[in-house]
Scaffold this motif. Structure first.
Motif, PDB file in Angstrom:
ATOM      1  N   MET A 287       7.679 -12.169  -3.451  1.00  0.00           N
ATOM      2  CA  MET A 287       7.191 -11.194  -2.480  1.00  0.00           C
ATOM      3  C   MET A 287       8.199 -11.030  -1.329  1.00  0.00           C
ATOM      4  O   MET A 287       8.290  -9.971  -0.725  1.00  0.00           O
ATOM      5  N   LYS A 288       8.936 -12.083  -1.035  1.00  0.00           N
ATOM      6  CA  LYS A 288       9.943 -12.015   0.022  1.00  0.00           C
ATOM      7  C   LYS A 288      10.998 -10.970  -0.297  1.00  0.00           C
ATOM      8  O   LYS A 288      11.366 -10.148   0.564  1.00  0.00           O
ATOM      9  N   ASN A 289      11.508 -10.966  -1.525  1.00  0.00           N
ATOM     10  CA  ASN A 289      12.521  -9.990  -1.916  1.00  0.00           C
ATOM     11  C   ASN A 289      11.925  -8.586  -1.993  1.00  0.00           C
ATOM     12  O   ASN A 289      12.585  -7.610  -1.616  1.00  0.00           O
ATOM     13  N   ILE A 290      10.690  -8.487  -2.449  1.00  0.00           N
ATOM     14  CA  ILE A 290      10.062  -7.178  -2.580  1.00  0.00           C
ATOM     15  C   ILE A 290       9.885  -6.520  -1.224  1.00  0.00           C
ATOM     16  O   ILE A 290      10.180  -5.333  -1.041  1.00  0.00           O
ATOM     17  N   HIS A 291       9.396  -7.275  -0.243  1.00  0.00           N
ATOM     18  CA  HIS A 291       9.141  -6.642   1.051  1.00  0.00           C
ATOM     19  C   HIS A 291      10.453  -6.235   1.731  1.00  0.00           C
ATOM     20  O   HIS A 291      10.517  -5.221   2.439  1.00  0.00           O
ATOM     21  N   LYS A 292      11.533  -6.992   1.497  1.00  0.00           N
ATOM     22  CA  LYS A 292      12.823  -6.606   2.075  1.00  0.00           C
ATOM     23  C   LYS A 292      13.343  -5.322   1.434  1.00  0.00           C
ATOM     24  O   LYS A 292      13.861  -4.433   2.129  1.00  0.00           O
ATOM     25  N   GLU A 293      13.198  -5.213   0.116  1.00  0.00           N
ATOM     26  CA  GLU A 293      13.670  -4.009  -0.568  1.00  0.00           C
ATOM     27  C   GLU A 293      12.813  -2.800  -0.205  1.00  0.00           C
ATOM     28  O   GLU A 293      13.334  -1.686  -0.034  1.00  0.00           O
ATOM     29  N   LEU A 294      11.492  -2.989  -0.090  1.00  0.00           N
ATOM     30  CA  LEU A 294      10.630  -1.884   0.334  1.00  0.00           C
ATOM     31  C   LEU A 294      10.958  -1.454   1.758  1.00  0.00           C
ATOM     32  O   LEU A 294      10.963  -0.252   2.068  1.00  0.00           O
ATOM     33  N   ASN A 295      11.223  -2.400   2.609  1.00  0.00           N
ATOM     34  CA  ASN A 295      11.579  -2.071   3.994  1.00  0.00           C
ATOM     35  C   ASN A 295      12.881  -1.281   4.048  1.00  0.00           C
ATOM     36  O   ASN A 295      13.025  -0.341   4.835  1.00  0.00           O
ATOM     37  N   ARG A 296      13.823  -1.659   3.203  1.00  0.00           N
ATOM     38  CA  ARG A 296      15.099  -0.944   3.164  1.00  0.00           C
ATOM     39  C   ARG A 296      14.925   0.486   2.634  1.00  0.00           C
ATOM     40  O   ARG A 296      15.571   1.428   3.112  1.00  0.00           O
ATOM     41  N   GLU A 297      14.031   0.663   1.658  1.00  0.00           N
ATOM     42  CA  GLU A 297      13.846   1.978   1.037  1.00  0.00           C
ATOM     43  C   GLU A 297      12.950   2.899   1.860  1.00  0.00           C
ATOM     44  O   GLU A 297      13.149   4.124   1.872  1.00  0.00           O
ATOM     45  N   LEU A 298      11.945   2.332   2.549  1.00  0.00           N
ATOM     46  CA  LEU A 298      10.886   3.171   3.125  1.00  0.00           C
ATOM     47  C   LEU A 298      10.821   3.161   4.644  1.00  0.00           C
ATOM     48  O   LEU A 298      10.042   3.932   5.220  1.00  0.00           O
ATOM     49  N   ALA A 299      11.533   2.307   5.318  1.00  0.00           N
ATOM     50  CA  ALA A 299      11.458   2.274   6.788  1.00  0.00           C
ATOM     51  C   ALA A 299      11.838   3.634   7.360  1.00  0.00           C
ATOM     52  O   ALA A 299      12.902   4.182   7.047  1.00  0.00           O
ATOM     53  N   GLY A 300      10.970   4.200   8.178  1.00  0.00           N
ATOM     54  CA  GLY A 300      11.182   5.520   8.755  1.00  0.00           C
ATOM     55  C   GLY A 300      10.645   6.658   7.922  1.00  0.00           C
ATOM     56  O   GLY A 300      10.742   7.824   8.329  1.00  0.00           O
ATOM     57  N   ALA A 301      10.067   6.360   6.765  1.00  0.00           N
ATOM     58  CA  ALA A 301       9.567   7.412   5.869  1.00  0.00           C
ATOM     59  C   ALA A 301       8.246   7.976   6.384  1.00  0.00           C
ATOM     60  O   ALA A 301       7.457   7.298   7.052  1.00  0.00           O
ATOM     61  N   LYS A 302       7.988   9.235   6.034  1.00  0.00           N
ATOM     62  CA  LYS A 302       6.746   9.905   6.396  1.00  0.00           C
ATOM     63  C   LYS A 302       5.792   9.856   5.207  1.00  0.00           C
ATOM     64  O   LYS A 302       6.187  10.149   4.068  1.00  0.00           O
ATOM     65  N   LEU A 303       4.534   9.483   5.455  1.00  0.00           N
ATOM     66  CA  LEU A 303       3.518   9.410   4.406  1.00  0.00           C
ATOM     67  C   LEU A 303       2.925  10.804   4.215  1.00  0.00           C
ATOM     68  O   LEU A 303       2.232  11.327   5.091  1.00  0.00           O
ATOM     69  N   GLU A 304       3.219  11.422   3.059  1.00  0.00           N
ATOM     70  CA  GLU A 304       2.850  12.818   2.836  1.00  0.00           C
ATOM     71  C   GLU A 304       1.576  12.996   2.019  1.00  0.00           C
ATOM     72  O   GLU A 304       0.887  13.999   2.167  1.00  0.00           O
ATOM     73  N   ARG A 305       1.268  12.033   1.160  1.00  0.00           N
ATOM     74  CA  ARG A 305       0.141  12.237   0.247  1.00  0.00           C
ATOM     75  C   ARG A 305      -0.477  10.893  -0.101  1.00  0.00           C
ATOM     76  O   ARG A 305       0.234   9.903  -0.288  1.00  0.00           O
ATOM     77  N   ILE A 306      -1.815  10.866  -0.199  1.00  0.00           N
ATOM     78  CA  ILE A 306      -2.542   9.652  -0.572  1.00  0.00           C
ATOM     79  C   ILE A 306      -3.579  10.034  -1.621  1.00  0.00           C
ATOM     80  O   ILE A 306      -4.418  10.909  -1.376  1.00  0.00           O
ATOM     81  N   ILE A 307      -3.531   9.385  -2.786  1.00  0.00           N
ATOM     82  CA  ILE A 307      -4.513   9.651  -3.841  1.00  0.00           C
ATOM     83  C   ILE A 307      -4.959   8.328  -4.448  1.00  0.00           C
ATOM     84  O   ILE A 307      -4.338   7.280  -4.224  1.00  0.00           O
ATOM     85  N   MET A 308      -6.034   8.385  -5.211  1.00  0.00           N
ATOM     86  CA  MET A 308      -6.467   7.276  -6.069  1.00  0.00           C
ATOM     87  C   MET A 308      -6.519   7.788  -7.495  1.00  0.00           C
ATOM     88  O   MET A 308      -7.228   8.755  -7.790  1.00  0.00           O
ATOM     89  N   SER A 309      -5.757   7.148  -8.375  1.00  0.00           N
ATOM     90  CA  SER A 309      -5.751   7.565  -9.776  1.00  0.00           C
ATOM     91  C   SER A 309      -6.925   6.965 -10.542  1.00  0.00           C
ATOM     92  O   SER A 309      -7.340   7.497 -11.565  1.00  0.00           O
TER      93      SER A 309
END
Length: 615
Positions: free
Chosen positions: A1-23
């Motif tokens: 989880m440590k590596n995952i949260h760092k990679e997600l932070n690198r990819e998504l920090a500053g991103a705008k949340l445009e859509r939320i759905i439940m499949s």
């Protein structure tokens, strides 16, 4: 989880949340826009397997109408800016921090907390004060007295595990490290029950690196073996602390084939699992793993559903056959009733009325005596007529039972062929083709009723316009259903042989008929497992001479998709001939053909993964 949260932070920090759905009721999909790129994050909280998937286009449909949980997320988070992704040390928790504008126009903060835990995984939205807005699963005091997860309640983190952290072990002895396990715990359990962030697979890896079997009990180890286990554990902890990442997917076999299973995914090199494929990042490896797991889960669920439906059809067909066998057994009494009637007529002068039985001589059997039961309410002549009526009725019953039994045998053989196709299904398209064939059974049954007159007007009643109109509408409905099903037919399987010749394999019986009787040229070679249900296989030679290797490969595919001897061992007998010698009897079920001028070849089943697929 440590590596995952760092990679997600690198990819998504500053991103705008445009859509939320439940499949589905367990899965939330968040769509982000960041630096000109769109990406999606899938968060699955299925109790059996929590999952995470990051990609550009996951192609998932939203539930309609959307659940209340999604509506609340949209109210507070839609259009929000993701500031950072964080995670508590050595916990399976992700914390997404957002900045958004509230109804008053003020900047405020929200946190979306993701708890990846089996059976109790959850997605929780809290405000800057740590008060819960909503949660995917509400938990009250009757379920968990330590932490209630309800709107307007303060968020309480899961209780600490009180385990040793990987960076705290270097100065500890083996006895100080392994002190929390039970007496009957094996080595894998002894490791992950004492070290924070360790899973059973890392426990087995530690035992393997120490040269020990993970099934052994820790209490049975000698001191030098305990020290060896400690050294292996410290080596793994050093890799974790130094972030020596080795993201990979691990399989049970080195060769790519239809039977290969995906075992695990990890960011630490697992030396006890020798067959692996590396990934560019931990996030990519995890996404690939859960994509594969979701595909397998959906495949197995669909297959189980179709198997249940098919088994029910087979059960009903067997029950009908048993009823028709009873009718045939009763129908075979017809000749006996005819004999009784004839003997009664020939002995009318000797039979007195009001008798329950009579003994006469059977002139068909050397005048042996035979006892015939009578109804004392009727005369001997009337009893004879009653036996003749029974004879006529049972004779008709026998004739009809024979016809119905032949139909039952054909139906059971047809359903067994579908079962073979279902057992040999290897992807979701195969299941969709089988579902299409099963769904076509009901319209055919209704059409058969219309043809046989079961839905026509009753005898002796006038043919009203209303009933004729209902009949017409019913037939039109059946035709529309059939046409609708035919528009979405999937193509058959296509492979390329070693000699670059196309080999076509049917996914279901309807496709078998189409490729054999419509698409194949007269000089194309047709293959089928001998004396058993299976897929039709055709080599589309287009007038070319077919090499021996291609014949062997096509025959191997016919054996594979008949489900025979896949595990190896005995060879399978496969018949093949030119398509001109294959024909369909009148009234036969889909996929049922007869053929002549054939040859038989013994082959081992050929895994289709070896051949190149043609789209």
């Amino acid at each position: 989880m440590k590596n995952i949260h760092k990679e997600l932070n690198r990819e998504l920090a500053g991103a705008k949340l445009e859509r939320i759905i439940m499949s589905d009721r367990h899965t939330v999909v968040l769509s982000f826009y960041n630096r000109g790129q769109k990406s999606q994050l899938l968060l699955g909280m299925n109790p059996s397997l929590p999952e995470l998937h990051f990609g550009e286009n996951l192609k998932l449909k939203s539930l309609n109408p959307p659940p209340a949980f999604v509506l609340t997320l949209r109210k507070y988070l839609l259009g929000a800016r993701l500031t950072k992704v964080d995670a508590p040390a050595y916990e399976r928790i992700l914390n997404f921090s957002f900045e958004t504008i509230n109804d008053l126009g003020d900047l405020t903060e929200k946190s979306l907390i993701i708890e990846f835990m089996n059976r109790v995984g959850n997605i929780i939205l809290v405000n800057r004060s740590g008060v819960i807005h909503t949660a995917l699963r509400h938990v009250d005091h009757s379920v968990n007295r330590y932490r209630e997860i309800l709107p307007a309640h303060p968020y309480v983190a899961p209780p600490p595990q009180n385990k040793l952290r990987p960076d705290e072990l270097y100065e500890l002895s083996a006895e100080e490290i392994f002190c929390r396990q039970k007496a009957n715990d094996d080595l894998a359990q002894a490791v992950y029950k004492n070290i924070a962030g360790f899973s059973p697979v890392l426990g087995r890896e530690t035992a393997f690196r120490a040269g020990l079997e993970s099934e052994r009990l820790y209490a049975d180890l000698r001191q030098e073996e305990k020290d060896s286990l400690r050294r292996a554990l410290l080596a793994i902890c050093q890799e974790i602390n130094e972030e020596a990442v080795f993201p990979a997917l691990y399989y049970d076999d080195s060769s790519v084939n239809s039977e290969r299973r995906l075992i695990d995914v990890h960011s630490i090199r697992l030396t006890h699992l020798p067959y692996f494929e590396t990934s560019a990042s931990t996030l990519a490896a995890v996404s690939d793993y859960f994509t594969h797991s979701r595909t397998v889960r959906n495949f197995q669920t669909k297959k189980h559903s179709l198997a249940g439906s098919l088994d029910e059809k087979i059960r009903k067909a067997v029950h009908k056959r048993e009823l028709h066998e009873e009718d045939r057994a009763r129908g075979r009494e017809a000749e006996q009733h005819k004999l009784y009637g004839e003997l009664l007529l020939s002995n009318l002068h000797a039979i007195k009325d009001a008798r329950s039985s009579v003994i006469v001589q059977n002139y068909y059997d050397e005048n042996r005596e035979i006892e015939i039961e009578l109804d004392p309410r009727y005369s001997a002549a009337d009893n004879a007529n009653r036996y003749f009526k029974k004879y006529a009725r049972n004779k008709r019953r026998l004739e009809q039972a024979e016809k119905l039994l032949a139909r039952d045998a054909a139906q059971l053989a047809y359903l067994e062929s579908i079962k073979i196709s279902l057992n040999c299904a290897s992807d979701f398209d195969d299941l969709l083709a089988i579902e299409d064939e099963l769904s076509a059974e009901e319209p055919q049954r209704i059409q058969q009723k219309l043809t046989d007159g079961e839905l026509r007007q009753e005898p002796g009643r006038p043919a009203s316009k209303r009933r004729r109109s209902g009949q017409y509408k019913q037939s039109r409905k059946v035709n529309k259903q059939t046409e609708k099903g035919s528009k979405h037919e999937l193509p058959p399987r296509h492979f390329l042989s070693s000699d670059n010749l196309k080999i076509v394999v049917g996914r279901n019986n309807k496709q078998n008929d189409r490729i054999t009787l419509r698409q194949a040229r007269k000089d194309d070679l047709w293959f089928h497992i001998k004396n058993a249900p299976g897929a039709h296989v055709v080599i589309m030679a287009e007038g070319q001479k077919v090499p021996e290797q291609t014949i062997l490969e096509a025959a191997g595919l016919a054996a594979w998709y008949a489900g025979t001897n896949r595990a190896g061992g005995a060879s399978s007998s496969v018949d093949y001939c030119e398509a001109r010698h294959v024909r369909k009897p009148g009234g036969a079920k889909p996929g049922q053909v007869i053929y002549d001028n054939f040859q038989t070849i013994l082959v081992n089943p050929l895994d289709p993964a070896i051949l190149e697929k043609v789209k």
